[in-house]
Structure formats: structure tokens, C-alpha cells
Design a protein around this motif. Sequence first.
Motif, PDB file in Angstrom:
ATOM      1  N   MET A  36       0.406  -0.823  -0.227  1.00 51.21           N
ATOM      2  CA  MET A  36       0.187   0.326   0.184  1.00 51.21           C
ATOM      3  C   MET A  36       0.860   1.586  -0.036  1.00 51.21           C
ATOM      4  SD  MET A  36      -3.311  -1.275  -0.272  1.00 51.21           S
ATOM      5  CE  MET A  36      -2.440  -2.657  -1.080  1.00 51.21           C
ATOM      6  N   HIS A  37       1.751   1.050   0.620  1.00 46.87           N
ATOM      7  CA  HIS A  37       2.724   2.457   0.715  1.00 46.87           C
ATOM      8  C   HIS A  37       3.767   2.985  -0.558  1.00 46.87           C
ATOM      9  CE1 HIS A  37       2.482   4.259   5.069  1.00 46.87           C
ATOM     10  NE2 HIS A  37       2.178   2.308   5.523  1.00 46.87           N
ATOM     11  N   PHE A  38       3.409   1.122  -1.408  1.00 44.93           N
ATOM     12  CA  PHE A  38       4.725   1.549  -2.814  1.00 44.93           C
ATOM     13  C   PHE A  38       3.129   1.632  -3.275  1.00 44.93           C
ATOM     14  CE2 PHE A  38       5.164  -0.578  -6.659  1.00 44.93           C
ATOM     15  CZ  PHE A  38       6.538  -0.406  -6.928  1.00 44.93           C
ATOM     16  N   LEU A  39       2.516   1.892  -3.116  1.00 45.46           N
ATOM     17  CA  LEU A  39       1.929   2.548  -4.749  1.00 45.46           C
ATOM     18  C   LEU A  39       0.798   3.961  -4.012  1.00 45.46           C
ATOM     19  CD1 LEU A  39      -0.623  -0.695  -4.941  1.00 45.46           C
ATOM     20  CD2 LEU A  39       0.613   0.152  -6.793  1.00 45.46           C
ATOM     21  N   TRP A  40       1.165   4.111  -3.096  1.00 45.53           N
ATOM     22  CA  TRP A  40       1.103   5.630  -2.853  1.00 45.53           C
ATOM     23  C   TRP A  40       2.128   5.762  -3.372  1.00 45.53           C
ATOM     24  CZ3 TRP A  40      -1.314   9.878  -1.963  1.00 45.53           C
ATOM     25  CH2 TRP A  40      -0.322  11.628  -1.807  1.00 45.53           C
ATOM     26  N   ASP A  41       2.962   5.786  -3.699  1.00 46.05           N
ATOM     27  CA  ASP A  41       4.343   6.537  -4.260  1.00 46.05           C
ATOM     28  C   ASP A  41       4.734   6.341  -5.335  1.00 46.05           C
ATOM     29  OD1 ASP A  41       5.346   7.491  -2.159  1.00 46.05           O
ATOM     30  OD2 ASP A  41       6.526   5.423  -1.038  1.00 46.05           O
ATOM     31  N   GLN A  42       4.344   4.609  -6.366  1.00 49.63           N
ATOM     32  CA  GLN A  42       4.131   4.769  -7.485  1.00 49.63           C
ATOM     33  C   GLN A  42       3.860   3.877  -7.930  1.00 49.63           C
ATOM     34  OE1 GLN A  42       7.540   5.038  -8.474  1.00 49.63           O
ATOM     35  NE2 GLN A  42       8.439   5.442  -6.477  1.00 49.63           N
ATOM     36  N   GLY A  43       2.129   4.373  -8.274  1.00 57.88           N
ATOM     37  CA  GLY A  43       0.955   3.704  -8.467  1.00 57.88           C
ATOM     38  C   GLY A  43      -0.264   4.710  -9.042  1.00 57.88           C
ATOM     39  N   ALA A  44       0.580   5.050  -9.518  1.00 57.39           N
ATOM     40  CA  ALA A  44      -0.133   6.242 -10.119  1.00 57.39           C
ATOM     41  C   ALA A  44      -1.025   5.856 -11.112  1.00 57.39           C
ATOM     42  CB  ALA A  44       0.272   7.898 -10.732  1.00 57.39           C
ATOM     43  N   ALA A  45      -0.256   4.678 -11.764  1.00 58.23           N
ATOM     44  CA  ALA A  45      -0.973   4.034 -13.377  1.00 58.23           C
ATOM     45  C   ALA A  45      -1.685   3.304 -13.180  1.00 58.23           C
ATOM     46  CB  ALA A  45       0.403   3.082 -13.887  1.00 58.23           C
TER      47      ALA A  45
END
Length: 351
Positions: free
Chosen positions: A297-306
Motif C-alpha cells: 500500500m505504501h509502495f502504491l502511494w509512491d509509485q502507483g499512479a498508473a
Amino acid sequence: MSSAHTLEKAGPGNSAPAPAAHESAAHDTVLHAIRTHTQAEHPSAFLAMSRGTSAFTAPGLDGVIAYRRAGRYLVQLGGPFAAPQSYLPLLDRFVAHAHEQDLRVVGAQLQRHDAQAYAERDFTVNQFGSSWVVHLPDFTLRGTRFMRMRNKISRAFRNGLQVSEVSPDDVSGAIRDIDAAWLGSKGDEARPLEFLVGELGGAAQEHRRLFVGTIDSRPVGYISYSPVYGERAGWMHDLSRRIPDGSPGLMEAINSHVIDVLRDEGATWLHFGFTPFTGLDHGNEMPGHSASFQWLMHFLWDQGAALYPAQTQLAYKEKWAPQDPIPEYVAFDGPASVAAFAHIFRACNAF
């Protein structure tokens, strides 16, 4: 075998329209449940009324579970909207109903009340994101914090923006044009989201409110608001779209106008709905949560714009100085699973 009923509302996600009497029964059953059983204080409960979302019921139990099937999963919206004495029995019936079909359950947008109950039922429960809300009696656009937004709003109105509440039937062609232009600006692979976002039309439309902004009599943007029940009753800023090259401040100006309307009517809360991957806090996690899923979830906050433009969505919501975030959760019928999580987005028509 469990004894249960599934009520389906006609629309996207169903291969054929339900008979009118059946659709009306589903509409009435779900509306009664989300209006009456509000102990979870779910700001997005009205999304259970969307066309194409099914409602699970069981004889002798007072409540419904809203869900959609995606692949081998039943993707649930929130927890059961049920009377306290029916809450856990209805959940157990729903899980049994899934397992009888060799399906698994994954719950999205559970509130903390739900998350605790699901964790006690051996679901793996993790924070998914947060929802955001503004207390209207305390809200003001005065002060230096809001100077930039006030300027954008003023510019939109100077450019001729007018905001009015309308029926979708009266502006259906304009809505289609705005939707097409908005979706086209997102790229060739963009798809309109469903299930965990609102919609226009259908039997539930009479309960929503639609505000449209026009410039020179041409509709250039709109925001749909859905009712919210419970102690924080009010309205949710739901589906919103605009033409891509319109005046700056269009959406802010429409929403500021609506805030004035709602306050004049005595409304207390304006909800901005759920945004995945936002407001994450280790202190919100449930016992037995998955550390690897928490990392994701933290990774997608940083990198999950796609996957989902969480940072852009949060930036808009933070413009309105919301209260502290309300954590929302995902619950897995067994260990946390990336496949199950992906099917939440599949149910939303993201891919």
C-alpha cells in the motif's frame, strides 16, 4: 448448502436487465438497509445502490451485503449493512455462499467497525486507504491558506461560469460529451470506473443531486452528490468530470457553490469519499495484518499512479481542509493475496 438470495439491479455488470418488479425490490431492500443500519458509519454506503451491484440477503436475517463478482472472487463493498444481531450470521452465510461455488471473498472499503469483526473471523485485514470529510459549519475559504483556491474560483466565475442544479435527463447529451472528452484525455487505455465510484441514472438517481457548470450556456463540468447516512449524515462529493481544456478552477467553483447551497439547507457534513493508498498509518492496522501487503500500500502511494491517481485525488481533497482521515480497510478470506486485491480493481472496471 446455505439458503440465501441474491438481488441484482439492472445495469452495467449484468448480462440482462432484471424484471422491473425484481429491480424495484432490490432497490428498496438495499436502500432500507443502508439508511437503517448505519453503525459502521460508512460514508460510501450509497454506492451499494449502483446498477450492476448485487445484494446478498438471507432468510430471517435483517440486512444486505453489496458485492460484485470478478473472476473467482466476490468483491464486497463495506461490511454487511445489517442489524447488530444479523451482522455476523449474514457475513457467515455470505462466505459459505462463496465457498459453495468455489469462490473467495475480498472486502473493500470496510470501516473500522467492520475491520475488527472481519479480523475476529480470521480474515486478513489491512488498511487500504482513507476517506475524507469536511465539517461544513466550521468551513471557510477565508485566510491565506485558501488564497490560491479563491483566485481560481474567482477566475472561473469571471470567465462566465454559472452553476445550477439539474436533472440528468435534462442534460444527458451534454453529460455524454463531457464524459467522452474527460475519458479521452486520460489516454487510449482509460476506462470509466464503476462499483467503488458513483454513477448517474437508474432508480437511485432520485436520491442524488447533480450540479452542472456552464459557460456561455455550454456545460463544461459537473459534480454528482450522493446522500450519506448515520451520525455524519450529509452528502458525498462523488462523480465529477470536466472538459479537459476548460477554465481553471471549474471544479473548485462548482463545489464552493454547492457548499453554500448545502449550508443554507442546514447540512453538516460534506464527504469527499475514499481514496486508496492515502492516510496510511501503522496505528490503524488490525491484529494479524499482512506486513507485506502494508508495504504494498505504501509502495502504491509512491509509485502507483498508473493504477490509481491517489496523489492527485488527495491533493484536490486537501484543498478543502478536511478533518482527520477516516481509515478504510481491505479484508481477505484467508491470507492477503495480490490476485484478490487485483480483482477489486477488476470489479471496478479498471482493467
